[in-house]
Design an enzyme around this catalytic site. Structure first.
Site, PDB file in Angstrom:
ATOM      1  N   CYS A 205     -37.622   1.475  22.697  1.00  9.38           N
ATOM      2  CA  CYS A 205     -38.140   0.101  22.681  1.00  9.38           C
ATOM      3  C   CYS A 205     -37.097  -0.942  23.055  1.00  9.38           C
ATOM      4  O   CYS A 205     -37.448  -2.086  23.342  1.00  9.38           O
ATOM      5  CB  CYS A 205     -38.706  -0.226  21.305  1.00  9.38           C
ATOM      6  SG  CYS A 205     -40.061   0.849  20.789  1.00  9.38           S
ATOM      7  N   HIS A 285     -24.252   0.150  20.509  1.00  9.01           N
ATOM      8  CA  HIS A 285     -24.737   1.539  20.484  1.00  9.01           C
ATOM      9  C   HIS A 285     -24.168   2.227  19.253  1.00  9.01           C
ATOM     10  O   HIS A 285     -22.964   2.254  19.052  1.00  9.01           O
ATOM     11  CB  HIS A 285     -24.292   2.261  21.755  1.00  9.01           C
ATOM     12  CG  HIS A 285     -25.131   3.448  22.094  1.00  9.01           C
ATOM     13  ND1 HIS A 285     -25.347   4.480  21.199  1.00  9.01           N
ATOM     14  CD2 HIS A 285     -25.818   3.768  23.216  1.00  9.01           C
ATOM     15  CE1 HIS A 285     -26.123   5.392  21.768  1.00  9.01           C
ATOM     16  NE2 HIS A 285     -26.434   4.980  22.992  1.00  9.01           N
ATOM     17  N   HIS A 369     -36.262 -20.529  18.148  1.00  7.87           N
ATOM     18  CA  HIS A 369     -37.302 -19.501  18.201  1.00  7.87           C
ATOM     19  C   HIS A 369     -36.659 -18.115  18.237  1.00  7.87           C
ATOM     20  O   HIS A 369     -35.550 -17.941  18.735  1.00  7.87           O
ATOM     21  CB  HIS A 369     -38.184 -19.673  19.444  1.00  7.87           C
ATOM     22  CG  HIS A 369     -38.622 -21.080  19.684  1.00  7.87           C
ATOM     23  ND1 HIS A 369     -39.637 -21.675  18.969  1.00  7.87           N
ATOM     24  CD2 HIS A 369     -38.161 -22.026  20.551  1.00  7.87           C
ATOM     25  CE1 HIS A 369     -39.792 -22.923  19.398  1.00  7.87           C
ATOM     26  NE2 HIS A 369     -38.910 -23.161  20.347  1.00  7.87           N
ATOM     27  N   HIS A 373     -38.130  -7.744  17.209  1.00  7.16           N
ATOM     28  CA  HIS A 373     -38.692  -6.442  17.556  1.00  7.16           C
ATOM     29  C   HIS A 373     -40.048  -6.201  16.886  1.00  7.16           C
ATOM     30  O   HIS A 373     -40.192  -6.325  15.672  1.00  7.16           O
ATOM     31  CB  HIS A 373     -37.709  -5.363  17.117  1.00  7.16           C
ATOM     32  CG  HIS A 373     -38.086  -3.984  17.527  1.00  7.16           C
ATOM     33  ND1 HIS A 373     -37.791  -3.483  18.772  1.00  7.16           N
ATOM     34  CD2 HIS A 373     -38.734  -2.993  16.869  1.00  7.16           C
ATOM     35  CE1 HIS A 373     -38.237  -2.235  18.853  1.00  7.16           C
ATOM     36  NE2 HIS A 373     -38.805  -1.927  17.717  1.00  7.16           N
ATOM     37  N   ASN A 406     -47.781  -1.529  19.414  1.00  7.94           N
ATOM     38  CA  ASN A 406     -46.397  -1.305  19.840  1.00  7.94           C
ATOM     39  C   ASN A 406     -46.427  -0.867  21.305  1.00  7.94           C
ATOM     40  O   ASN A 406     -46.751   0.274  21.601  1.00  7.94           O
ATOM     41  CB  ASN A 406     -45.731  -0.247  18.967  1.00  7.94           C
ATOM     42  CG  ASN A 406     -44.254  -0.070  19.303  1.00  7.94           C
ATOM     43  OD1 ASN A 406     -43.809  -0.393  20.391  1.00  7.94           O
ATOM     44  ND2 ASN A 406     -43.497   0.460  18.356  1.00  7.94           N
TER      45      ASN A 406
END
Length: 473
Positions: A205, A285, A369, A373, A406
């Protein structure tokens, strides 16, 4: 990095030279000033050398400084009405074609009813066909419908000639056919032979944010590349799981069809019509940690069925890695008052021997704003908890999950469309896009709006925005 340091040194040198010149001009008397000019005339070669060096410094700085990057526009795919996947449609398909035992059906039903998804989401083509089998042909149909529809809408809005597209970036986490999806686009739109293409896969995602960041990184350092087409999609068809592993069954319940396309440019003449300017980005990561690496994992179950396992540890991993991400991100975007307040809380806790966590900075002091996710109900609630966000801030994410489900990597652009449909964004507002992905990765983009938001003809919320928000969750 070395080039950036050299540019900064040259910039500072030029500013110092300019300051020194102004200082001489304002402090010396006219007589002294005339004497100075006479002295410079006597040393003509030195004067010319200094002047040439100043001009070279200015030119070098202007030529090598990172270029501004703009989101010219974007478009989100809205499938036809007959592809709506209500709870009843989903249940009928599973009962007729799934061949699942009753306990598995009960599990999926519970996941769906507590997922935050509404009855207006969209399913892939194969579940509406008689045979109901997820084949490669249906996967290609799903990809082509979303990709071509979103690109067509984008080109019609931006009036960008396909011949002027320099780079194509396509991200599709779980579907990577041969020829590639970027080749599909080159073929369909007859792009120029020198166009460069990139295909990102396996990034989950987060890849929507990651692909736009990749485009920006290329554009900042290039004068030959001006227009980058970024296409963000995912395949529900070939990610359908037909086994009995509960962590893998979750994907059947929450993932839905979605695709988006965006045009990213560094052409300064487009600033007046561009929606936003990208002012900062960060990618972290966390795959070195085994629990983070395996939190969302594609594998075979005991019976050889392929699926993506979303473990119970995913929410904990997301929260933990979000905190690590914020440690790097916060000092870059927060006002000094918030940074000082946070630092004070850390020092105070250590001095007092308090094991409580430091205060969470108020990110709404840095942004008007947030596109957070939209991975699922638990994910949204956990982000809101970690960042101390109220319901008004998380509203666009919650409503996007309800309306579209999703959609994986394209979810942040469907959420962006919600802001525009509500016309909530004003010129100069700053927006934080935040997304997570397999690996485990966290990505942030910081945008500055260059114009007031507006509801365009192809906004996917056009037919229903009056019904949102609603309080039920």
């Amino acid at each position: 990095m070395k080039l950036q340091v050299n540019i900064q040194i040259l910039h500072l040198s030029f500013l110092a030279l300019l300051f020194f010149t102004l200082l001489l001009n304002t402090t010396l008397s006219s007589a002294t000033y005339a004497a100075t000019l006479s002295l410079l005339s006597a040393y003509l070669h030195l004067s010319l050398s200094c002047t040439i060096c100043a001009f070279i410094t200015i030119f070098y700085y202007l030529y090598t400084r990172p270029r501004q990057v703009f989101l010219l526009n974007y478009a989100c795919y809205k499938p036809p009405t007959h592809r709506k996947c209500s709870y009843q449609v989903a249940e009928n398909f599973v009962l007729q074609k799934g061949h699942f035992p009753q306990k598995t059906l009960d599990f999926m039903r519970n996941i769906y009813l507590n997922s935050g998804l509404g009855d207006e989401t969209y399913g892939p083509p194969f579940i509406f066909e008689k045979e109901g089998v997820p084949t490669l042909n249906y996967a290609m149909q799903e990809a082509e419908e979303g990709i071509f529809s979103s690109i067509d809408a984008l080109l019609s809005k931006t009036l960008v000639d396909p011949e002027s597209i320099d780079i194509v970036i396509v991200t599709s986490g779980g579907f990577s056919p041969t020829p590639s999806l970027s080749s599909l686009i080159v073929n369909h739109y007859k792009l120029k032979p020198e166009v460069k293409t990139y295909n990102l896969s396996g990034m989950g995602c987060s890849s929507g944010v990651m692909s736009m960041d990749l485009a920006a990184r290329i554009l900042r350092g290039s004068r030959k590349v001006q227009n980058v087409l970024v296409v963000i999609t995912e395949s529900i068809t070939l990610n359908w799981y037909s086994g009995d592993s509960r962590p893998m069954l979750v994907t059947n319940c929450i993932f839905r069809v979605g695709c988006a396309a965006s045009m990213i440019t560094n052409d300064p003449s487009h600033r007046r019509i561009a929606k936003m300017e990208l002012v900062d980005s960060l990618r972290t990561h966390h795959g070195a940690d085994d629990s983070a690496y395996k939190a969302a994992f594609q594998e075979e179950d005991d019976n050889g069925n392929n699926g993506i396992s979303l473990t119970k540890d995913l929410i904990r991993v997301a929260a933990m890695n979000l905190r690590e991400h914020i440690k790097i991100f916060a000092p870059r975007v927060l006002p000094l008052s918030q940074i000082v307040h946070y630092a004070y809380s850390v020092v105070a806790a250590k001095i007092a021997g308090d094991e409580s966590k430091p205060v969470v900075p108020d990110f709404m002091a840095a942004f008007e704003h947030m596109c957070i996710h939209t991975g699922g109900k638990a994910v949204i609630e956990n982000i809101a908890r970690v960042l101390k966000l109220d319901d008004e801030v998380s509203e666009p994410a919650r409503m996007t999950l309800n309306r579209f489900g999703n959609t994986s990597s394209s979810l942040v652009l469907y959420e962006l469309a919600y802001f525009e449909a509500k016309e909530r964004v004003k010129m100069g507002d700053r927006m934080w896009m935040l997304a997570f992905g397999t690996g485990f990765k966290v990505g942030s983009l910081v945008w500055k709006w260059l114009q007031d938001s507006r509801q365009e003809f192809d906004n996917p919320w056009n037919d229903c925005i009056q019904s949102y928000p609603f309080k039920a969750w």
